[in-house]
Design a protein around this motif. Structure first.
Motif, PDB file in Angstrom:
ATOM      1  N   THR A 112     116.458  33.180  54.993  1.00  0.00           N
ATOM      2  CA  THR A 112     117.767  32.490  54.392  1.00  0.00           C
ATOM      3  C   THR A 112     118.618  31.494  55.784  1.00  0.00           C
ATOM      4  OG1 THR A 112     118.961  35.116  55.267  1.00  0.00           O
ATOM      5  CG2 THR A 112     118.634  34.408  53.157  1.00  0.00           C
ATOM      6  N   GLU A 113     117.863  31.977  57.026  1.00  0.00           N
ATOM      7  CA  GLU A 113     118.320  31.186  58.428  1.00  0.00           C
ATOM      8  C   GLU A 113     117.966  29.999  58.052  1.00  0.00           C
ATOM      9  OE1 GLU A 113     119.592  32.700  60.991  1.00  0.00           O
ATOM     10  OE2 GLU A 113     119.409  34.772  60.266  1.00  0.00           O
ATOM     11  N   ALA A 114     119.481  29.344  57.358  1.00  0.00           N
ATOM     12  CA  ALA A 114     118.641  28.292  57.297  1.00  0.00           C
ATOM     13  C   ALA A 114     119.366  27.243  57.807  1.00  0.00           C
ATOM     14  CB  ALA A 114     119.013  26.911  55.728  1.00  0.00           C
TER      15      ALA A 114
ATOM     16  N   LYS B   9     115.564  30.296  51.754  1.00  0.00           N
ATOM     17  CA  LYS B   9     116.322  30.880  50.270  1.00  0.00           C
ATOM     18  C   LYS B   9     117.605  30.531  50.411  1.00  0.00           C
ATOM     19  CE  LYS B   9     114.161  35.006  51.237  1.00  0.00           C
ATOM     20  NZ  LYS B   9     114.076  36.743  51.695  1.00  0.00           N
ATOM     21  N   PRO B  10     118.299  30.294  49.096  1.00  0.00           N
ATOM     22  CA  PRO B  10     117.431  30.127  47.644  1.00  0.00           C
ATOM     23  C   PRO B  10     116.524  28.791  47.860  1.00  0.00           C
ATOM     24  CG  PRO B  10     119.713  29.255  46.928  1.00  0.00           C
ATOM     25  CD  PRO B  10     119.209  29.385  48.432  1.00  0.00           C
TER      26      PRO B  10
ATOM     27  N   VAL C 102     122.533  29.716  44.553  1.00  0.00           N
ATOM     28  CA  VAL C 102     121.872  31.222  44.842  1.00  0.00           C
ATOM     29  C   VAL C 102     121.671  31.267  43.495  1.00  0.00           C
ATOM     30  CG1 VAL C 102     121.505  33.321  45.213  1.00  0.00           C
ATOM     31  CG2 VAL C 102     122.299  31.480  46.864  1.00  0.00           C
TER      32      VAL C 102
ATOM     33  N   THR D 136     119.477  28.361  41.407  1.00  0.00           N
ATOM     34  CA  THR D 136     118.380  28.312  42.152  1.00  0.00           C
ATOM     35  C   THR D 136     117.105  29.322  41.863  1.00  0.00           C
ATOM     36  OG1 THR D 136     119.053  27.035  43.683  1.00  0.00           O
ATOM     37  CG2 THR D 136     116.955  27.467  43.730  1.00  0.00           C
ATOM     38  N   MET D 137     117.682  30.291  41.691  1.00  0.00           N
ATOM     39  CA  MET D 137     117.064  31.658  41.757  1.00  0.00           C
ATOM     40  C   MET D 137     116.972  32.461  40.189  1.00  0.00           C
ATOM     41  SD  MET D 137     115.857  31.865  44.687  1.00  0.00           S
ATOM     42  CE  MET D 137     114.663  33.636  44.872  1.00  0.00           C
TER      43      MET D 137
ATOM     44  N   MET E 248     120.942  36.109  50.525  1.00  0.00           N
ATOM     45  CA  MET E 248     121.039  35.029  49.913  1.00  0.00           C
ATOM     46  C   MET E 248     122.385  33.939  50.237  1.00  0.00           C
ATOM     47  SD  MET E 248     117.377  34.405  47.617  1.00  0.00           S
ATOM     48  CE  MET E 248     118.181  35.278  46.294  1.00  0.00           C
TER      49      MET E 248
ATOM     50  N   GLY F 261     123.419  33.873  53.900  1.00  0.00           N
ATOM     51  CA  GLY F 261     122.382  32.790  54.537  1.00  0.00           C
ATOM     52  C   GLY F 261     122.703  31.545  54.603  1.00  0.00           C
TER      53      GLY F 261
ATOM     54  N   ALA G  41     125.110  28.259  57.363  1.00  0.00           N
ATOM     55  CA  ALA G  41     124.755  26.460  58.116  1.00  0.00           C
ATOM     56  C   ALA G  41     126.028  26.185  57.751  1.00  0.00           C
ATOM     57  CB  ALA G  41     123.499  26.447  57.017  1.00  0.00           C
TER      58      ALA G  41
END
Lengths: 150, 282
Positions: free
Chosen positions: A110-112, A131-132, B142, B145-146, B221, B224, B228
């Motif tokens: 997840t570290e994007a 991720k995703p 999320v 996509t997942m 997710m 995360g 960004a």
């Protein structure tokens, strides 16, 4: 011969695809992620592209232990954010060990942020999946890493 | 503001009306004889006074009816009772009530408890509403996509306390430049469907370890993906490891004391909530 006849170009692509099928045999992967759900998702994608064996590990330390008895491993896929030993430290350990340094590593994380991607690549990661992800993205990155063309 | 007063006796509604009449903002006080009859009058952000001088089982059932019916809305329930009922009321607070007021009622005490109950938590800190957008986008992305699930946004509000709701909650602590947490809460049935879709399998009937693990990965997710968007800003954070909590009425203490923004979504015909509480660099 009709219009479907193979010409030189067709033969080239046939050879390539046969080569790809051949290369896809006996593929062995190590998947390192503290989430069992994520390991299963990744393992399913890998089976779809012909993986014979997918070994699972719950963190970097477990990954190092599993590697000792895993035999040949074609690609390692590892998460970043894990307990005990995170993915970046695991990657650095691999790159510092002559026995494992040549195994290509894909960070699936997840570290994007760009800085994180650069850090992982600098530490020796061959590829990166944020991720995703869709199954197609993961498969294409694995194939890219293995040098398999579709 | 609307106050619903649930009591078999009309005297409590009169006392509440009198106490709240001295508030700067006007209150609409609506009496109801029991929890079931009160439900149609409760709007998403009402304050409910529940007369708790009842048989403990009846009182607990009434509280459960009120908390279950609110889904992910922020209805606060204040209990009113004799000192002899204080132990029961303390238990009820653990089960999700906002607090209690002891009889004999004092106008000032009742008014201040009411005002406190409807005030958003963390309101001493500044609130930057822009910080919620990356989490909304991350949640949508999320799920899509997942799990190939479309989500729609139903509501957004500031939470009045840190009680979590739902059967299953994935909690991600955020540390670093900014500190706080992001929590995803949902009914058990939706959690099972979601994790089943992620794995491409038939959903499990109950919330198993596998479902809990999947919800932990979801919050990982979401946090995360949102992270960004905060790179280089005062809200930049580092992810910790996700924790999954099950069972209703549990409370999360956000150490930062920051405001808590709640976004209610719907997926597969069921509502779920994402709560974000993030305190910027000081």
């Amino acid at each position: 011969m009709g219009s479907d006849a193979l010409n030189v170009g067709n033969l080239d692509s046939l050879e390539k695809s046969l080569g790809a099928v051949f290369e896809r045999k006996d593929l062995r992967f190590l998947v390192v992620d503290d989430s069992g759900t994520m390991r299963r998702i990744i393992a399913k994608c890998l089976k779809d592209i012909g993986a014979d064996t997918v070994i699972e590990a719950a963190d970097g330390i477990d990954g190092l232990v599993k590697l000792k008895t895993a035999g040949k491993i074609d690609v390692i896929l590892t998460d970043w954010n894990m307990p005990n030993m995170n993915g970046l430290d695991f990657l650095k350990k691999l790159k510092a060990d002559a026995a494992y340094k040549d195994i290509p590593v894909i960070m699936v994380t997840t570290e994007a942020e760009k800085s994180s991607v650069l850090e992982a690549i600098k530490a020796g990661a061959k590829n990166y999946v944020a991720k995703p992800f869709t199954a197609d993205v993961l498969k294409s990155r694995v194939e890219q890493t293995l040098g398999i063309s579709k | 503001m609307k106050a619903i007063v649930i009591s078999e006796k009309s005297v409590l509604a009169g006392q509440v009306r009198q106490a709240l009449s001295k508030c700067p903002a006007p209150w609409d006080v609506v009496p109801a004889p029991n929890a079931e009859k009160a439900l149609p009058a409760i709007d998403p952000h009402s304050l409910v006074f529940l007369d708790y001088d009842l048989d403990p089982l009846v009182g607990r059932a009434a509280l459960k009816t009120l908390l279950t019916a609110q889904d992910f809305r922020d209805v606060q329930v204040l209990l009113v009772g004799e000192r002899s009922m204080e132990t029961n009321m303390k238990d009820a607070v653990k089960a999700g009530a906002a607090g209690y007021v002891l009889r004999p009622l004092d106008d000032g005490a009742l008014r201040s408890r009411a005002e406190e109950a409807v005030k958003p938590v963390g309101s001493r800190q500044k609130l930057d509403v822009r910080l919620i957008n990356p989490f909304i986008n991350a949640t949508t992305e999320v799920f899509k996509t997942m799990a190939q699930m479309e989500v729609s946004r139903k509501d957004l509000f500031l939470k009045k306390n840190y009680h979590m709701f739902g059967d299953v909650s994935g909690v991600m602590g955020l540390t670093g430049v900014a500190t706080g947490s992001v929590v995803i809460s949902m009914p058990g049935q939706l959690a099972c469907v979601l994790v089943g879709r992620m794995l491409g399998e038939t959903p499990q009937a109950d919330v198993t370890d596998s479902v809990r693990d999947g919800i932990g990965e979801m919050v990982n997710m979401i946090a995360g993906h949102a992270k960004a968007a905060f790179a280089g800003s005062e809200y930049h954070f580092t992810l910790s490891l996700p924790v999954v909590v099950t069972g209703g009425g549990h409370e999360i203490a956000h150490k930062t004391g920051a405001p808590c923004i709640v976004v209610v979504f719907e997926a597969d015909g069921k509502e779920f909530a994402v709560q974000v509480s993030l305190s910027p660099e000081k």
